[in-house]
Design an enzyme around this catalytic site. Structure first.
Site, PDB file in Angstrom:
ATOM      1  N   HIS A  43       0.850  -1.188   0.000  1.00  0.00           N
ATOM      2  CA  HIS A  43       0.000   0.000   0.000  1.00  0.00           C
ATOM      3  C   HIS A  43       0.885   1.237   0.000  1.00  0.00           C
ATOM      4  O   HIS A  43       1.561   1.520   0.986  1.00  0.00           O
ATOM      5  CB  HIS A  43      -0.901  -0.023   1.243  1.00  0.00           C
ATOM      6  CG  HIS A  43      -1.890   1.093   1.310  1.00  0.00           C
ATOM      7  ND1 HIS A  43      -2.842   1.187   2.314  1.00  0.00           N
ATOM      8  CD2 HIS A  43      -2.091   2.190   0.523  1.00  0.00           C
ATOM      9  CE1 HIS A  43      -3.575   2.271   2.124  1.00  0.00           C
ATOM     10  NE2 HIS A  43      -3.126   2.902   1.054  1.00  0.00           N
ATOM     11  N   GLU A  70      -2.157  -1.421  -3.429  1.00  0.00           N
ATOM     12  CA  GLU A  70      -3.269  -0.731  -2.792  1.00  0.00           C
ATOM     13  C   GLU A  70      -2.994   0.768  -2.824  1.00  0.00           C
ATOM     14  O   GLU A  70      -1.872   1.206  -2.541  1.00  0.00           O
ATOM     15  CB  GLU A  70      -3.430  -1.190  -1.347  1.00  0.00           C
ATOM     16  CG  GLU A  70      -3.815  -2.655  -1.209  1.00  0.00           C
ATOM     17  CD  GLU A  70      -3.969  -3.086   0.233  1.00  0.00           C
ATOM     18  OE1 GLU A  70      -4.650  -4.102   0.465  1.00  0.00           O
ATOM     19  OE2 GLU A  70      -3.412  -2.418   1.125  1.00  0.00           O
TER      20      GLU A  70
END
Length: 238
Positions: A43, A70
């Site tokens: 992420h 992400e």
């Protein structure tokens, strides 16, 4: 059986605690692959609290399994994703004050913004998944945006305070999975899954991918990263 995506964010969290060069999440990704990971999830947050741009660039060159990025549906992140071209982008909500992602993306309220981002990614050949709560309206709207997958937020299941509450949340996940499949969406799950609670989730028919990070990183401190991934992989192989 569902594929196992190993989230290596919290390896970077340890590194960033001292603003040093170790532990390197790139190393962790290699060990995760050796342990049987089917994918690597990372992420890239807008505040760069753990994963850094360098990590993303190096892993795009070295990861040999599916790479899942992400990110928030923001212009800066979209530009980065279009440059790096991960195999999949999972769009997630993001607040700077949160410790971790607190809930699913509100696709209903942000449909236009998400559509713009998703269309650009899909045009570049990147699969798009939306991290959402197991809610009918969210799934219906995700379907209308023609994304490839939804990742159902399992946080309420993981945080349930007793067996009755957990069973209620589990049934909601099953219902949402069936709805997603009926709408030709791939169904993934993640958030808060651990060695103790993952087995029932892995047994839900139709779930194609589980993304798990914190629990694996925590166990890796005790048994090593490759072994921690291997142990989780054995639990979801049903």
């Amino acid at each position: 059986m569902p594929a196992l995506g190993v989230n290596i964010d919290h390896v970077a969290t340890v590194r960033q605690a001292r603003r040093t060069i170790e532990p390197d999440p790139v190393w962790a990704a290699v060990l995760a692959e050796l342990g049987g990971a089917d994918g690597i999830t990372l992420h890239l947050r807008e505040d760069r609290r753990h994963i850094q741009d360098r990590d993303l660039q190096v892993m795009r060159q070295t990861v040999q399994v599916k790479m899942n990025l992400e990110m928030a549906a923001e212009e800066e992140m979209t530009v980065i994703a279009l440059s790096v071209k991960p195999d999949q982008v999972t769009l997630v909500p993001e607040k700077r004050e949160e410790i971790t992602t607190e809930g699913g993306l509100d696709v209903v309220a942000n449909a236009a913004k998400i559509k713009t981002c998703a269309e650009q990614l899909k045009a570049a050949g990147i699969e798009v998944s939306l991290f959402i709560d197991p809610d009918e309206r969210q799934i219906e709207t995700a379907t209308s945006l023609q994304v490839d997958a939804v990742e159902l937020h399992t946080g309420r299941y993981a945080d349930a305070v007793n067996a009755l509450a957990r069973e209620r949340e589990f049934e909601q996940l099953v219902t949402a999975t069936n709805l997603g499949i009926d709408h030709d969406l791939l169904v993934h799950m993640g958030h808060g899954l651990t060695y103790r609670n993952v087995s029932p989730i892995a047994e839900i028919d139709g779930v194609s991918e589980l993304n798990i990070g914190h629990s694996i990183v925590a166990r890796a401190l005790m048994v090593g990263f490759e072994e921690a991934v291997r142990e989780m992989k054995s639990l979801i192989t049903v």
